[in-house]
Design a protein around this motif. Structure first.
Motif, PDB file in Angstrom:
ATOM      1  N   ASP A  53     130.069 -53.817 146.025  1.00 16.56           N
ATOM      2  CA  ASP A  53     129.424 -55.029 145.502  1.00 16.56           C
ATOM      3  C   ASP A  53     127.981 -54.685 145.173  1.00 16.56           C
ATOM      4  OD1 ASP A  53     131.733 -56.496 145.862  1.00 16.56           O
ATOM      5  OD2 ASP A  53     131.246 -56.896 147.961  1.00 16.56           O
ATOM      6  N   LEU A  54     127.607 -54.938 143.925  1.00 15.55           N
ATOM      7  CA  LEU A  54     126.300 -54.470 143.473  1.00 15.55           C
ATOM      8  C   LEU A  54     125.545 -55.582 142.758  1.00 15.55           C
ATOM      9  CD1 LEU A  54     127.594 -51.161 141.868  1.00 15.55           C
ATOM     10  CD2 LEU A  54     126.518 -51.379 144.099  1.00 15.55           C
ATOM     11  N   ARG A  55     124.242 -55.396 142.744  1.00 17.98           N
ATOM     12  CA  ARG A  55     123.400 -56.225 141.880  1.00 17.98           C
ATOM     13  C   ARG A  55     122.840 -55.284 140.827  1.00 17.98           C
ATOM     14  NH1 ARG A  55     118.772 -57.992 144.254  1.00 17.98           N
ATOM     15  NH2 ARG A  55     119.056 -56.577 146.004  1.00 17.98           N
TER      16      ARG A  55
ATOM     17  N   THR B  18     137.680 -54.148 136.932  1.00 16.76           N
ATOM     18  CA  THR B  18     136.327 -54.282 136.399  1.00 16.76           C
ATOM     19  C   THR B  18     135.994 -53.102 135.497  1.00 16.76           C
ATOM     20  OG1 THR B  18     135.730 -55.337 138.468  1.00 16.76           O
ATOM     21  CG2 THR B  18     133.928 -54.651 137.057  1.00 16.76           C
ATOM     22  N   MET B  19     136.296 -51.924 135.982  1.00 16.31           N
ATOM     23  CA  MET B  19     135.944 -50.744 135.208  1.00 16.31           C
ATOM     24  C   MET B  19     136.764 -50.663 133.927  1.00 16.31           C
ATOM     25  SD  MET B  19     133.727 -50.078 137.302  1.00 16.31           S
ATOM     26  CE  MET B  19     132.954 -48.782 136.370  1.00 16.31           C
TER      27      MET B  19
ATOM     28  N   LEU C 201     130.358 -46.439 139.735  1.00 16.94           N
ATOM     29  CA  LEU C 201     129.787 -47.426 140.649  1.00 16.94           C
ATOM     30  C   LEU C 201     130.887 -47.931 141.563  1.00 16.94           C
ATOM     31  CD1 LEU C 201     127.613 -49.432 138.112  1.00 16.94           C
ATOM     32  CD2 LEU C 201     126.843 -47.677 139.704  1.00 16.94           C
ATOM     33  N   ALA C 202     130.525 -48.276 142.786  1.00 22.14           N
ATOM     34  CA  ALA C 202     131.519 -48.779 143.727  1.00 22.14           C
ATOM     35  C   ALA C 202     130.879 -49.846 144.597  1.00 22.14           C
ATOM     36  CB  ALA C 202     132.057 -47.633 144.588  1.00 22.14           C
TER      37      ALA C 202
ATOM     38  N   LEU D  36     122.462 -58.922 137.729  1.00 20.88           N
ATOM     39  CA  LEU D  36     123.819 -59.408 137.526  1.00 20.88           C
ATOM     40  C   LEU D  36     124.668 -58.926 138.696  1.00 20.88           C
ATOM     41  CD1 LEU D  36     125.780 -60.802 135.485  1.00 20.88           C
ATOM     42  CD2 LEU D  36     126.300 -58.504 134.652  1.00 20.88           C
ATOM     43  N   ALA D  37     125.330 -59.857 139.382  1.00 18.33           N
ATOM     44  CA  ALA D  37     126.182 -59.497 140.507  1.00 18.33           C
ATOM     45  C   ALA D  37     127.508 -58.986 139.979  1.00 18.33           C
ATOM     46  CB  ALA D  37     126.403 -60.705 141.411  1.00 18.33           C
ATOM     47  N   VAL D  38     127.869 -57.822 140.434  1.00 19.56           N
ATOM     48  CA  VAL D  38     129.117 -57.207 139.985  1.00 19.56           C
ATOM     49  C   VAL D  38     129.871 -56.688 141.204  1.00 19.56           C
ATOM     50  CG1 VAL D  38     130.120 -55.278 138.707  1.00 19.56           C
ATOM     51  CG2 VAL D  38     128.203 -56.534 137.745  1.00 19.56           C
ATOM     52  N   SER D  39     131.141 -57.049 141.261  1.00 21.76           N
ATOM     53  CA  SER D  39     132.007 -56.478 142.290  1.00 21.76           C
ATOM     54  C   SER D  39     132.947 -55.506 141.598  1.00 21.76           C
ATOM     55  CB  SER D  39     132.801 -57.574 143.004  1.00 21.76           C
ATOM     56  OG  SER D  39     131.921 -58.448 143.658  1.00 21.76           O
TER      57      SER D  39
END
Lengths: 289, 606
Positions: A219-221, A239-240, A216-217, A231-234
């Motif tokens: 800014d994601l929801r 992070t990984m 994943l890359a 869940l908001a994840v940057s």
């Protein structure tokens, strides 16, 4: 067809090993906690009226002057409960297809060993926590079990802990238990803790490769497929890395909780060849032979 | 590198907003995952409330900045300057003489000229002058490359000698004071120096392709004593090796025989051959199996002359000079009795004109001519230039004691004394009429050297259309076709094409092709009347293919300016923009890694 003929031929030569003595209604191939009619000597006990006096040990009576009855091991069938997770999270990354093969594989092995195999799916239909599947005692009943497995679809959300409670009936699960699940449910910990299994079993923890190494890359929801929560994840390297740490902790904890409940634990990546990997792992753990 | 619109670089400021767009945090993309269970344990600091993020130099951003830079560069219109032979006004003088057909000289000249046309811009003008036997301005002050290209592509080598001097004079005539003009001569140089060498304001592009050549240099027909026609053939070998040649003789297109010749290197071979051909037949000799460098001179045609003489009846005072003239001109004879083909009215009353007639100061003027008065003691002051009837005839010494003053607006005046026409050509009742406004005995014309030639040509013109004498001249020599009035004439060229001539055209000048030209007249009722037949021959001197350097003086005819050409980089820069845009699109949409991720996202969203 869930199992290929080659795999089935292989499975017929294997059998599930119970860690503890089984307690069942029907005679079978597994050692029972009851005394029975096998050739394996088990113990002595004092004669009480009504005992079969053919079992009186005349040598001991002659030497000790006490009437003692010879007791032998009983061999009974093992109840094998195969529980497959059909929650919606299993529909990702080919996890359910692998889980279905694994469940079928161990069921077939149980049938080949003369065990009483019963299938369960978690969650059940119409809001029930558990869906009770068919029972089989012989390979001739495999097609019924296979058909039931093939009809399963991972579409619903449910509570694994509730299913386990229902399965055990607030007590100990009789026989052996196979749980095939990704354990991606908030109550996975009490579920594993509640699995007090009489004769052991195994937790096959199936995870997708993308869950182990997310690609994943940005800014994601992230939307939870079962709860719908977001869940908001940057994403970033950090992070990984933290995700991988959390996944490792998750697997270790699952393994620990399974062991405490008397179950073996195998982490299965949902990849081709998962069946061989599981068989190897179970063989190493002496859960099959 | 310079720029036509440097202000366009201001658009480079658009890079700012582009970078700002990349620093703005984009709206989070929703991705469905099996479970957020593990993600929730990460305790991640989510900074969605902050609209900015640290600028990351992604390949996409770099590519988009490059696209913007290339786009700005395109709008700034970069250019470079290049020296060119093209000046503000350049006159291409292209030699179309027979020798230019050798070894593809003319094709190379056209190719080089067309290559220069590629430099043509709003700042340049080009004129094209064909330097053939009759120099002609084909295009003047053109800025349209297509127009110039068409003119150049239409050039074909003639069989004649180039009038380079006349062409250069024409080119200079195109010079204007406000625009420096230079002349570019595409030629093999011809065989003789030009009178004005070195040619000022000109550049010379020498075309010197050469190869072995075998040419028919003489082809003539004469009546033989046996009553047939005897052909005399001379073939010249312009190569350094002896060759064998075979010439096919055809009569009106049908093979009549072959002539075989052995020709030494750089030598001629001659042979006569009897030909069964009569008056009016077209006899052609053609070198067969001859793949030499110049094909135009491999063929020659003639028309067999002769035939019955044209009867000429002289009516009037009967100048003895006229009778002698008629008897001296081949193909004509005096008609003492019987109908005449041509009438000569030497003074006296005007008869009804029903045949070609030579009027010499008649008492009454024919239709279309009005006699107003008489003029005395006058002299020739004007001879119509380029008129075949007057070719090589000098009438400048002719004095006239008395002449009619006539007005003939539809007649062609050949010779004048001041404003007074002395010799006119016209038509009456569809018949050719030559009109002398003076009595021959009242002038010294008959004692001039040129009188027999003039008289013979007038008779030939009047008797035109018969199968009598056929004029055979070098290619490029005009053909007298008709009186200046109706009927309309048409000319059939040697290659079979037919040209209609407008009424009033006295001569057909486009005679560059060697071969037989046939003139026909179209009467008002549409019927065709056979006219004269003329032969135009390949000029033998051109067969050698001599090459000569024309000395030029350089510089423009008018004030010289440096000839630089502005060439824009636009095609390259636009190509760069398109390439960068394609790469940017590919990176943004088609890059394999990205497509894999998109595919995976598609699976996630299932």
């Amino acid at each position: 067809m869930i199992l290929t003929p080659e795999l089935r031929a292989r499975l017929e030569r294997l059998s599930i090993v119970t860690r503890r003595r089984v307690s069942a209604q029907w005679s079978g191939r597994h050692s029972s906690r009851h005394k029975g009619e096998s050739l394996d000597f088990a113990d002595y006990r004092e004669y009480v009226p009504g005992d079969d006096f053919r079992r009186i040990d005349h040598n001991l009576w002659a030497r000790l002057g006490v009437l003692l009855i010879r007791q032998f091991e009983a061999e009974e069938e093992m109840p094998l409960k195969v529980v497959i997770d059909t929650s919606r999270s299993m529909s990702f990354y080919g996890k359910f297809e692998v889980a279905r093969v694994l469940a079928g594989m161990l069921s077939y092995m149980g049938l080949a060993g003369g065990d009483r195999v019963q299938l369960f799916a978690v969650p059940g239909d119409e809001g029930r926590s558990l869906r009770i599947g068919p029972v089989g005692r012989h390979l001739s009943q495999w097609s019924r079990l296979e058909s039931w497995l093939e009809d399963l679809e991972p579409t619903q959300a449910g509570s694994l802990a509730s299913a386990v409670r229902r399965l055990s009936g607030e007590g100990t699960v009789r026989g052996s238990l196979i749980l095939v699940s990704d354990l991606l449910t908030p109550d996975w910990q009490p579920a594993l803790d509640g699995l007090a299994v009489g004769s052991g079993g195994v937790v096959l923890h199936v995870l997708g490769q993308e869950e182990m190494e997310p690609d994943l890359a940005g800014d994601l929801r992230l939307a939870d497929s079962e709860s719908g929560g977001e869940l908001a994840v940057s994403t970033s390297e950090d992070t990984m890395r933290r995700y991988r740490d959390a996944l490792e902790r998750f697997a270790l904890e699952a393994q620990g909780r399974a062991r405490r409940s008397g179950l073996d634990y195998v982490l299965v990546p949902a990849l081709p060849g998962a069946a061989d990997q599981v068989l190897s792992a179970l063989a190493r753990a002496e859960a099959v032979r | 590198m310079s720029f036509l619109i440097p202000a366009a670089f201001g658009l480079a400021a658009l890079a700012g907003p582009l970078i700002v767009l990349y620093m703005l945090r984009s709206r989070r993309q929703r991705v469905e995952v099996p479970s957020t269970l593990l993600w929730e344990q990460l305790d991640l600091p989510v900074s969605s409330a902050v609209p900015w993020q640290k600028l990351r130099l992604t390949p996409l951003l770099i590519l988009q900045l490059l696209v913007l830079a290339a786009f700005v560069l395109t709008l700034a219109r970069p250019f470079y300057t290049q020296q060119t032979l093209l000046g503000p006004h350049t006159v291409f003088v292209v030699d179309t003489s027979g020798s230019m057909a050798m070894g593809g000289r003319l094709e190379r000249a056209k190719a080089q000229a067309l290559d220069l046309i590629g430099d043509l811009s709003e700042a340049n003008q080009v004129s094209v002058v064909e330097a053939g036997p009759q120099p002609e301005v084909l295009v003047a002050f053109a800025r349209d490359p297509e127009l110039v290209s068409d003119a150049l592509n239409g050039l074909v080598a003639t069989g004649g000698r180039a009038d380079l001097s006349g062409a250069i004079r024409l080119a200079r005539g195109l010079a204007t004071p406000d625009r420096p003009t230079s002349v570019l001569i595409f030629s093999d140089g011809g065989d003789a120096p030009l009178p004005e060498e070195p040619v000022a304001g000109a550049d010379f592009v020498r075309l010197d392709d050469i190869g072995p050549n075998l040419a028919v240099t003489v082809w003539s027909l004469d009546p033989s004593t046996e009553g047939t026609t005897r052909g005399f053939l001379q073939v010249s070998n312009f190569s350094a090796e002896a060759v064998s040649a075979r010439a096919e003789v055809t009569v009106n297109g049908l093979t009549a025989g072959f002539v075989d010749l052995e020709i030494a290197a750089l030598a001629d071979a001659r042979q006569t051959t009897p030909i069964d051909a009569g008056p009016g037949d077209i006899v052609t000799v053609n070198l067969v199996d001859n793949a030499d460098a110049l094909s135009l001179d491999d063929r020659a045609s003639l028309v067999v002359g002769g035939g019955p003489d044209r009867a000429v009846s002289i009516i009037g005072s009967g100048s003895p000079f006229l009778g002698a003239l008629v008897d001296a001109v081949p193909g004509f004879s005096s008609a003492d009795e019987g109908p005449a083909d041509v009438l000569i009215i030497d003074g006296g009353a005007l008869p009804e004109i029903d045949r070609p007639t030579w009027l010499i100061a008649p008492t009454a003027a024919p239709e279309g001519v009005t006699i107003t008065e008489l003029v005395r003691n006058t002299a020739v002051t004007y001879q119509r230039p380029g008129e075949p009837i007057l070719d090589s005839v000098d009438l400048s010494e002719v004095a006239v004691a008395q002449a009619q003053v006539v007005t003939a607006p539809r007649w062609l005046t050949l010779v004048r004394a001041g404003d007074v026409p002395l010799i006119l050509l016209g038509e009456v009742n569809g018949q050719r009429v030559a009109y002398f406004t003076f009595d021959l005995t009242h002038s010294n014309l008959v004692v001039q050297v040129g009188f027999p030639i003039l008289g013979a040509r007038i008779l030939e013109w009047l008797g035109g259309g018969s199968a009598g004498e056929v004029s055979s001249e070098p290619a490029g020599t005009p053909i007298a076709v008709a009186a200046p009035t109706a009927p309309v004439a048409q000319v059939t060229l040697p290659d079979g094409t037919v040209r209609d001539l407008t009424s009033g055209t006295a001569a057909f000048v486009d005679t560059g092709q060697p071969g037989v030209y046939r003139v026909d007249y179209r009467a008002e009722d549409g019927t065709l009347i056979e006219g004269p037949v003329a032969v135009r021959t390949f000029v033998a001197d051109e067969s050698e293919g001599a090459v000569r350097q024309i000395a030029t003086g350089g510089g423009a005819i008018a004030e010289e300016e440096p000839s630089t050409l502005i060439r824009e980089w636009a095609p390259w820069v636009i190509g760069l923009v398109l390439l960068l845009m394609a790469v940017e699109w590919w990176v943004g949409h088609q890059r394999p890694g990205w497509s894999r991720r998109r595919s995976r996202e598609g699976t996630l969203a299932t």
